[in-house]
Write a protein that holds these residues in place. Structure first.
Motif, PDB file in Angstrom:
ATOM      1  N   MET A  75       0.842  -1.188   0.000  1.00 26.68           N
ATOM      2  CA  MET A  75       0.000   0.000   0.000  1.00 26.68           C
ATOM      3  C   MET A  75       0.879   1.240   0.000  1.00 26.68           C
ATOM      4  O   MET A  75       1.585   1.509   0.981  1.00 26.68           O
ATOM      5  N   ALA A  76       0.843   1.974  -1.109  1.00 27.06           N
ATOM      6  CA  ALA A  76       1.700   3.151  -1.237  1.00 27.06           C
ATOM      7  C   ALA A  76       1.103   4.342  -0.501  1.00 27.06           C
ATOM      8  O   ALA A  76      -0.107   4.481  -0.389  1.00 27.06           O
ATOM      9  N   ARG A  77       1.989   5.197  -0.023  1.00 29.08           N
ATOM     10  CA  ARG A  77       1.601   6.490   0.546  1.00 29.08           C
ATOM     11  C   ARG A  77       2.108   7.561  -0.412  1.00 29.08           C
ATOM     12  O   ARG A  77       3.252   7.521  -0.854  1.00 29.08           O
ATOM     13  N   PHE A  78       1.250   8.508  -0.757  1.00 31.03           N
ATOM     14  CA  PHE A  78       1.588   9.495  -1.774  1.00 31.03           C
ATOM     15  C   PHE A  78       2.000  10.814  -1.136  1.00 31.03           C
ATOM     16  O   PHE A  78       1.366  11.293  -0.188  1.00 31.03           O
ATOM     17  N   TYR A  79       3.058  11.398  -1.700  1.00 31.72           N
ATOM     18  CA  TYR A  79       3.557  12.687  -1.244  1.00 31.72           C
ATOM     19  C   TYR A  79       3.731  13.605  -2.453  1.00 31.72           C
ATOM     20  O   TYR A  79       4.168  13.166  -3.523  1.00 31.72           O
ATOM     21  N   SER A  80       3.394  14.892  -2.268  1.00 31.25           N
ATOM     22  CA  SER A  80       3.562  15.868  -3.339  1.00 31.25           C
ATOM     23  C   SER A  80       5.043  16.180  -3.531  1.00 31.25           C
ATOM     24  O   SER A  80       5.770  16.387  -2.552  1.00 31.25           O
TER      25      SER A  80
END
Length: 728
Positions: free
Chosen positions: A538-543
């Protein structure tokens, strides 16, 4: 409906459309080539002078024609020899024989009739009609997908095939529509389906006198060669025959002996339209337009390939639902409203979890709603929203079918959408309201998930478990198809906020293998990086705060209580490695041009905003408003922003530190600078907001008041693409 029409008319006859388009694109090059070789016609030479010069070189001339290519051609007979030559429009001198290459003849026949005579011409007309419908339905689908007609020019998101299909589609659509309509007109003219034109006077008879020299005829001396369409000479063996002169104005019959005009038939509006249609379709006489239409036609093979790829991906992406029981035997019914099939994968995860928990589950599309579904104990609706708040393809008939369901199961609605669109989860809200009007009891309140967040879906699953009385063993672990990842190495880090109990780290990575960005696709500040902590999918997204040109991948990460990925990243040493992939976010980028930018953020939301400032090499006006906790331990990018101010990449910087006496919040500075903000908006200013949702909502409320004197609000700015946000 548009999707099915687009699919049925696009993929099955793709080969026919490609032949039509490629042959048309090839023919579009001919006018441009002719334009480079034929002499330009200048005013000052009369038709009589030209005809006299041509007639002096031949025993008999039958016709002089100003061809659509711009060339003037004369047909002549010299004894037993006949031919066609190109002549200088100013002097009448021969410039060489006129001929059409065999290759051009074949391609023209292929384009107009598929080398099959009248049957082929009918097929070509049908192909033109199909092309017109495809272009119109394609624009309609793109408008819905983008969030309305006003959003057609926004950057397109999706897979590479979807982006190529849509980006080229909106560039080529008008050209294809014009080519299709003009092609249909020409087909109708070929089969005499257009209103009949006024016929020329066929019974006009000459005086029968001795023909005068053509150069002496006053009726021809008064017409400039630049206005000539065609001049037909009389048969020298028939004293009753006449000269026929045709121009844009109409057609004249002229006595060869007296030069007197015997009859005139004025060109009709239909004639003018037909002339324009031929010019637009063939490019003859308008070579630049021909090239534009040719480029549009040349996109058709790309449309066929990318359209097929998109269709196949969508078809294969629809999740298979194992253990899908009949609706009559189910205690739980899951209904799915999906536009691109991604919602089905979430439904499959939910279906599997409920089945493991002992429920009898039936999953179907929302369009399949029937009275039998109402007899289940509960109805769980998972739906996306299409375009500007519309129902997705799998839910178009749901509202109509809902009226026929008389039972009242418990219901829960889960919406999927993108908060950057003005009508975020609008259709899910409409469904929820419709269920309330029917008086169906609520199992759970309406919940909306932003950009397919697996974390938000897992939290909804925990709420569902509580509502159903299940323990913590009921877990919704949704794993999207694993993207191709790159291994990144941490090369530097800056830690802030440790003393204040709110740690934030600025992390900079490069690909681990050769320390070059080349392993990753190109990215821009504002795009997203998905990071997978060890032993998870499960990926966590960052700007992203950087672009490919910066040679590093940079993110700002706040340590969250219990956050698996943020804890992993905050403990990652320099030299440590992560698996990551790029997800483009083209909606959240500064608009092109020189209009001022108003950047608003708080906390780690400064990341992409700092990246926008860093890439401002053109020195367009940028006004940055940013809020943090303390200037002592939480002033992110302090030194870099000071440098950008000195270099004029940043015009103004307004900071708000909430833990500092009198510091306030970022929205307070927006209110204080109301006059400046209004002036920037009047100049076409583009507002970008990044950070926590509560901050963004506070900014919206203040900004609504700031722009109200201009007769605007944030919703209007958003609809015009002048207000965008990336919030979490």
């Amino acid at each position: 409906m548009f999707r099915w029409i687009h699919f049925l008319l696009g993929l099955p006859p793709a080969a026919v459309l490609i032949v039509t388009a490629v042959s048309g694109a090839t023919l579009s090059l001919v006018p441009a080539a002719d334009r480079a070789t034929v002499p330009t016609i200048s005013r000052g030479t009369s038709v009589a002078t030209l005809a006299e010069a041509v007639a002096a070189r031949h025993r008999a001339v039958t016709k002089i024609v100003h061809r659509p290519t711009g060339a003037v051609a004369a047909t002549y007979v010299d004894g037993d020899v006949s031919g066609v030559e190109i002549v200088d429009p100013a002097t009448g001198e021969s410039l060489g024989p006129f001929h059409v290459s065999e290759a051009t003849r074949i391609v023209t026949n292929l384009h107009r009739a598929f080398l099959a005579g009248d049957a082929g011409r009918i097929a070509a007309a049908v192909a033109a009609l199909v092309m017109f419908v495809l272009a119109v339905t394609g624009l309609q689908m793109l408008a819905r997908r983008q969030g309305g007609r006003w959003a057609l020019l926004r950057p397109v998101r999706g897979t590479p095939a979807q982006r190529w299909h849509a980006e080229l589609g909106r560039l080529a659509a008008l050209g294809l529509i014009l080519s299709s309509l003009t092609g249909l007109w020409m087909s109708a003219d070929t089969f005499d389906l257009l209103p009949a034109r006024e016929a020329a006077v066929a019974s006009t008879v000459a005086s029968g006198g001795t023909p005068a020299p053509v150069g002496s005829l006053e009726a021809l001396r008064s017409v400039d060669v630049a206005d000539l369409d065609a001049l037909t000479f009389p048969d020298p063996t028939d004293r009753a025959d006449v000269y026929t002169l045709r121009t844009l104005k109409g057609e004249w019959s002229i006595d060869p002996a007296t030069g007197r005009i015997l009859s005139f038939v004025s060109a009709t509006n239909l004639d003018h339209v037909g002339r324009t249609v031929v010019m637009l379709h063939t490019g003859r006489g308008a070579w630049a337009i021909g090239l534009v239409l040719g480029l549009s036609a040349g996109c058709v093979p790309v449309f066929a390939i990318t359209g097929a790829a998109t269709w196949w991906k969508r078809r294969s992406a629809r999740a298979q639902i194992p253990d899908n029981l009949p609706a009559r035997s189910a205690d739980t019914v899951i209904l799915v409203g999906s536009e691109g099939n991604t919602t089905w994968s979430f439904a499959a995860t939910l279906h599997a979890a409920l089945t493991r928990a002992g429920h009898k589950v039936h999953t179907a599309a929302m369009n399949a709603l029937s009275p039998v579904h109402g007899h289940a104990d509960r109805l769980l609706i998972l739906t996306a929203t299409a375009g500007d708040g519309a129902a997705p393809a799998a839910a178009r008939h749901f509202m109509a079918r809902l009226a026929a369901v008389g039972a009242s199961p418990q219901v829960a609605v889960l919406g999927f959408g993108d908060r950057t669109f003005p009508q975020f989860c609008r259709f899910a809200q409409d469904v929820s309201d419709a269920l309330d009007r029917k008086g169906w009891p609520r199992l759970m309140p309406l919940t909306c998930i932003d950009r397919q967040s697996a974390q938000a879906f897992a939290q909804w699953g925990r709420d569902l478990a509580d509502a159903l009385g299940h323990g913590r063993e009921f877990v919704l672990e949704h794993a999207a198809p694993a993207p191709k990842t790159a291994t990144l190495e941490l090369v530097s880090r800056e830690d802030y906020g440790v003393a204040s109990g709110a740690p934030i780290a600025i992390l900079r990575f490069v690909p681990a293998r050769d320390l070059e960005i080349g392993e990753l696709p190109p990215f821009e500040a504002g795009d997203l990086v998905g990071i997978l902590p060890p032993s998870t999918t499960m990926a966590r997204f960052y700007s992203l705060a950087s672009s490919s040109g910066d040679r590093v991948l940079e993110v700002c990460v706040r340590l969250r209580q219990g956050g698996v990925c943020s804890t992993f990243l905050h403990t990652l040493p320099v030299g440590g490695r992560v698996r990551a992939f790029i997800r483009t976010n083209p909606h959240f980028r500064p608009a092109m041009g020189k209009a001022p930018l108003i950047l608003i953020g708080a906390g780690t939301g400064i990341g992409p905003l700092a990246g926008f400032v860093r890439s401002n090499r053109a020195r367009r006006p940028i006004h940055l408003y940013w809020g943090g906790r303390s200037p002592n331990s939480g002033y992110l990018y302090e030194h870099e922003l000071a440098k950008h101010l000195a270099e004029r990449r940043l015009t103004t910087l307004r900071t708000a530190f909430s833990r500092q006496p009198g510091g306030g919040y970022v929205q307070d500075h927006i209110a204080a600078d109301a006059a400046l903000v209004r002036e920037l908006i009047c100049q076409g200013g583009h507002v970008l907001v990044c950070g926590r949702r509560d901050m963004a909502e506070a900014v919206k409320r203040v900004l609504d008041g700031v722009v109200q004197p201009l007769g605007l609000d944030v919703a209007t700015l958003s609809s015009r693409g002048l207000y965008v946000e990336d919030v979490y």
